[in-house]
Design a protein around this motif. Structure first.
Motif, PDB file in Angstrom:
ATOM      1  N   PHE A   1       0.684  -1.413   0.184  1.00  9.91           N
ATOM      2  CA  PHE A   1       0.014   0.026   0.048  1.00  9.91           C
ATOM      3  C   PHE A   1       0.783   1.197   0.027  1.00  9.91           C
ATOM      4  CE2 PHE A   1      -1.832   3.117   2.991  1.00  9.91           C
ATOM      5  CZ  PHE A   1      -2.589   4.075   1.839  1.00  9.91           C
ATOM      6  N   TYR A   2       1.844   1.374   0.755  1.00  6.74           N
ATOM      7  CA  TYR A   2       2.827   2.365   1.117  1.00  6.74           C
ATOM      8  C   TYR A   2       3.528   2.802  -0.341  1.00  6.74           C
ATOM      9  CZ  TYR A   2       1.240   3.021   5.652  1.00  6.74           C
ATOM     10  OH  TYR A   2       0.399   3.238   6.759  1.00  6.74           O
ATOM     11  N   TYR A   3       3.760   1.528  -0.765  1.00 13.70           N
ATOM     12  CA  TYR A   3       4.692   1.500  -2.097  1.00 13.70           C
ATOM     13  C   TYR A   3       3.818   2.280  -3.339  1.00 13.70           C
ATOM     14  CZ  TYR A   3       6.266  -0.119  -6.874  1.00 13.70           C
ATOM     15  OH  TYR A   3       6.775  -0.191  -7.933  1.00 13.70           O
ATOM     16  N   LEU A   4       2.534   1.471  -3.304  1.00 16.11           N
ATOM     17  CA  LEU A   4       1.527   2.229  -4.506  1.00 16.11           C
ATOM     18  C   LEU A   4       1.195   3.715  -4.288  1.00 16.11           C
ATOM     19  CD1 LEU A   4      -0.601  -0.892  -4.651  1.00 16.11           C
ATOM     20  CD2 LEU A   4       0.843  -0.150  -6.297  1.00 16.11           C
ATOM     21  N   GLN A   5       1.303   4.067  -3.153  1.00  7.87           N
ATOM     22  CA  GLN A   5       1.012   5.511  -2.880  1.00  7.87           C
ATOM     23  C   GLN A   5       2.216   6.467  -3.622  1.00  7.87           C
ATOM     24  OE1 GLN A   5       0.758   6.040   1.576  1.00  7.87           O
ATOM     25  NE2 GLN A   5      -1.446   6.574   1.151  1.00  7.87           N
ATOM     26  N   VAL A   6       3.420   5.925  -3.779  1.00  7.98           N
ATOM     27  CA  VAL A   6       4.369   6.889  -4.402  1.00  7.98           C
ATOM     28  C   VAL A   6       4.997   6.286  -5.552  1.00  7.98           C
ATOM     29  CG1 VAL A   6       5.321   7.565  -2.052  1.00  7.98           C
ATOM     30  CG2 VAL A   6       6.303   5.400  -3.198  1.00  7.98           C
ATOM     31  N   ALA A   7       4.481   5.027  -6.162  1.00  5.27           N
ATOM     32  CA  ALA A   7       4.908   4.377  -7.343  1.00  5.27           C
ATOM     33  C   ALA A   7       4.147   5.116  -8.729  1.00  5.27           C
ATOM     34  CB  ALA A   7       4.600   2.804  -7.223  1.00  5.27           C
ATOM     35  N   THR A   8       4.854   6.332  -8.765  1.00  2.71           N
ATOM     36  CA  THR A   8       4.385   7.053 -10.237  1.00  2.71           C
ATOM     37  C   THR A   8       4.697   6.393 -11.345  1.00  2.71           C
ATOM     38  OG1 THR A   8       6.366   8.163 -10.198  1.00  2.71           O
ATOM     39  CG2 THR A   8       4.305   9.003  -9.006  1.00  2.71           C
ATOM     40  N   TRP A   9       5.399   5.425 -11.254  1.00  4.54           N
ATOM     41  CA  TRP A   9       6.006   4.656 -12.546  1.00  4.54           C
ATOM     42  C   TRP A   9       5.130   3.356 -12.773  1.00  4.54           C
ATOM     43  CZ3 TRP A   9       8.893   5.648  -8.286  1.00  4.54           C
ATOM     44  CH2 TRP A   9       8.836   4.452  -7.270  1.00  4.54           C
TER      45      TRP A   9
ATOM     46  N   THR B   1      -6.482   6.201   3.227  1.00  5.59           N
ATOM     47  CA  THR B   1      -6.194   5.402   4.644  1.00  5.59           C
ATOM     48  C   THR B   1      -5.793   4.157   4.209  1.00  5.59           C
ATOM     49  OG1 THR B   1      -8.293   4.637   5.260  1.00  5.59           O
ATOM     50  CG2 THR B   1      -7.772   6.830   5.780  1.00  5.59           C
ATOM     51  N   LEU B   2      -5.223   3.415   5.025  1.00  7.96           N
ATOM     52  CA  LEU B   2      -4.843   1.878   4.953  1.00  7.96           C
ATOM     53  C   LEU B   2      -6.273   0.996   4.757  1.00  7.96           C
ATOM     54  CD1 LEU B   2      -2.844  -0.269   4.527  1.00  7.96           C
ATOM     55  CD2 LEU B   2      -2.453  -0.467   6.912  1.00  7.96           C
ATOM     56  N   LEU B   3      -7.067   1.479   5.677  1.00 10.57           N
ATOM     57  CA  LEU B   3      -8.309   0.693   5.677  1.00 10.57           C
ATOM     58  C   LEU B   3      -9.064   0.754   4.529  1.00 10.57           C
ATOM     59  CD1 LEU B   3     -10.609  -0.860   7.371  1.00 10.57           C
ATOM     60  CD2 LEU B   3     -11.637   1.398   7.985  1.00 10.57           C
ATOM     61  N   GLN B   4      -9.013   1.909   3.830  1.00 10.01           N
ATOM     62  CA  GLN B   4      -9.710   2.353   2.677  1.00 10.01           C
ATOM     63  C   GLN B   4      -9.183   1.341   1.457  1.00 10.01           C
ATOM     64  OE1 GLN B   4      -9.383   6.748   2.622  1.00 10.01           O
ATOM     65  NE2 GLN B   4     -11.205   6.731   1.508  1.00 10.01           N
ATOM     66  N   TYR B   5      -7.659   1.447   1.407  1.00 13.55           N
ATOM     67  CA  TYR B   5      -7.001   0.485   0.436  1.00 13.55           C
ATOM     68  C   TYR B   5      -7.591  -1.139   0.707  1.00 13.55           C
ATOM     69  CZ  TYR B   5      -3.170  -2.261  -1.399  1.00 13.55           C
ATOM     70  OH  TYR B   5      -2.416  -3.379  -2.091  1.00 13.55           O
ATOM     71  N   ALA B   6      -7.504  -1.510   2.034  1.00 14.41           N
ATOM     72  CA  ALA B   6      -7.821  -2.960   2.404  1.00 14.41           C
ATOM     73  C   ALA B   6      -9.245  -3.200   2.108  1.00 14.41           C
ATOM     74  CB  ALA B   6      -7.595  -2.840   3.735  1.00 14.41           C
ATOM     75  N   THR B   7     -10.135  -2.457   1.927  1.00 10.39           N
ATOM     76  CA  THR B   7     -11.385  -2.851   1.515  1.00 10.39           C
ATOM     77  C   THR B   7     -11.821  -2.119   0.150  1.00 10.39           C
ATOM     78  OG1 THR B   7     -12.271  -0.697   2.430  1.00 10.39           O
ATOM     79  CG2 THR B   7     -12.312  -2.661   3.813  1.00 10.39           C
TER      80      THR B   7
END
Length: 422
Positions: free
Chosen positions: A236-244, A256-262
């Protein structure tokens, strides 16, 4: 120091390319099956965060679910795969589709090629860099086709330049790319297996990599595994910055991490899907059983929580010793296994705690993977018997130094990396 400098520069340049390739299976996956069972606690927190509009949508969804459930109760016919049930699992595929990989419990043959199955966000970059930058082995990765080597007609060892470096020794690679499907197919056409040029291969593809090898030139899988919940958080934290990444969405930076998890972006039992070769659709305990069978029979397992011990086991099993400059190589290895290639100790993120809503949501998406990981932890202990009696410092015993003056070499011979400077 040159080895350490080179490794750092390569890490900085390789990260976007590696991540793009390693995410491909998940990005193209059919996500229609993602309907996890969410606990009341998660549902309540979702409603509180999303507001009245979400609550209305949620209530509609619940009503549809109940209607569907009642309909199923009235029709007791067994479902066929076309009606939604998972397709039957064929366990014979281990013999027929992974036949070019040796069984883990058979003695290692020096002609076998170690192939590292790189699982995203599980410590794989560190293992890859220890093999390439510290041991200085000839690698088959995406770097082999840089500098125009994707146009080469014949298979060969090449020394691609390191972008931004001015005085760093280049590392050897085979001029193929084993991190993409087209790259694997090209390598097979070029006679990669019979060339015997690679000391180690890195790929995110498990089943498709069978094409790289033959009945007379086989591969040996090894990999590092991570707790599925920890890996999901890291993803999740990787995808937040992985513009490539092709699926990068700026909105994720505000999630939030919860939004991502669901959400539909979260991975669903990634390891079981990969190991059972079932990227889309429903999966069940039969797919878990197949995944366990593949791991047990075909993969020498390591654990991210025991990275140094895992690397030591790989070295002992594959008979890896230092042959370039042992003191410098050991410093390089220790720095990586203790710190990690992509470690960022200054940017530690908060993790969910067992029992909270985010933890439960991630657990719902990784139920089978969690069971698989527990099995892998047990397997890690069992596979210690494969290297029983081999000293932990095997890499240093009878090590040689081809960069020393005078140079020394092992009895079986060793091709010293060429001093090709940028």
């Amino acid at each position: 120091k040159q080895g350490e400098q080179q490794m750092t520069q390569q890490e900085q340049q390789q990260q976007p390319m590696n991540s793009l390739n390693y995410m491909r299976n998940y990005n193209n996956m059919d996500t229609s099956y993602r309907q996890p069972e969410i606990s009341p606690q998660v549902q309540l927190q979702q409603q509180q965060q999303q507001g009245p509009e979400y609550q209305f949508q949620y209530q509609q969804q619940q009503a549809m679910t109940k209607s569907s459930s009642n309909s199923n109760k009235e029709d007791n016919r067994p479902q066929t795969p076309e009606e939604g049930a998972p397709a039957p699992v064929d366990f014979s595929v281990v013999e027929t589709t992974l036949n070019h990989f040796e069984e883990t419990n058979t003695p290692f043959n020096p002609k076998d090629v170690p192939i590292f199955w790189h699982i995203p966000k599980a410590g794989g970059s560190t293992i890859k860099d220890v093999i390439g930058s510290c041991h200085r082995f000839v690698m088959a990765t995406e770097w082999g086709i840089t500098d125009g080597h994707d146009q080469d007609a014949d298979i060969a060892i090449v020394y691609p330049s390191v972008p931004g470096a001015t005085s760093t020794d280049r590392s050897p690679f085979v001029n193929v790319d084993t991190t993409t499907l087209t790259g694997i197919q090209r390598a097979a056409r070029m006679g990669f297996a019979d060339s015997g040029l690679a000391d180690a291969v890195v790929t995110p593809f498990l089943w498709e990599a069978n094409e790289l090898f033959t009945d007379t030139a086989k591969g040996r899988f090894f990999s590092v595994f991570r707790n599925p919940i920890d890996r999901a958080v890291s993803m999740f934290y990787y995808l937040q910055v992985a513009t490539w990444e092709p699926t990068y969405s700026p909105d994720l930076k505000e999630w939030t991490l919860l939004q991502y998890a669901t959400s539909e972006k979260v991975e669903n039992n990634w390891m079981v899907r990969q190991l059972s070769n079932t990227l889309g659709g429903e999966i069940n305990d039969s797919h878990l059983a197949l995944a366990k069978d593949v791991v047990r029979r075909k993969v020498l397992v390591g654990l991210m929580t025991k990275l140094d011990e895992s690397m030591t086991r790989f070295e002992k099993f594959f008979h890896w010793k230092y042959h370039v400059n042992p003191p410098n190589q050991e410093v390089c290895r220790e720095r990586l296994t203790k710190g990690g290639s992509n470690s960022n100790s200054k940017n530690k993120k908060e993790k969910p705690k067992p029992g909270d809503a985010t933890w439960e949501a991630l657990t719902a998406q990784n139920t089978l993977d969690i069971q698989l990981y527990e099995y892998i932890e047990e397997l890690f202990q069992e596979q210690a018997a494969l290297v029983e009696g081999v000293p932990d410092d095997y890499r240093l015993i009878d090590a040689t130094c081809c960069k020393c003056n005078p140079a020394t070499f092992p009895p079986e011979g060793f091709t010293c990396p060429e001093a090709v400077l940028n």
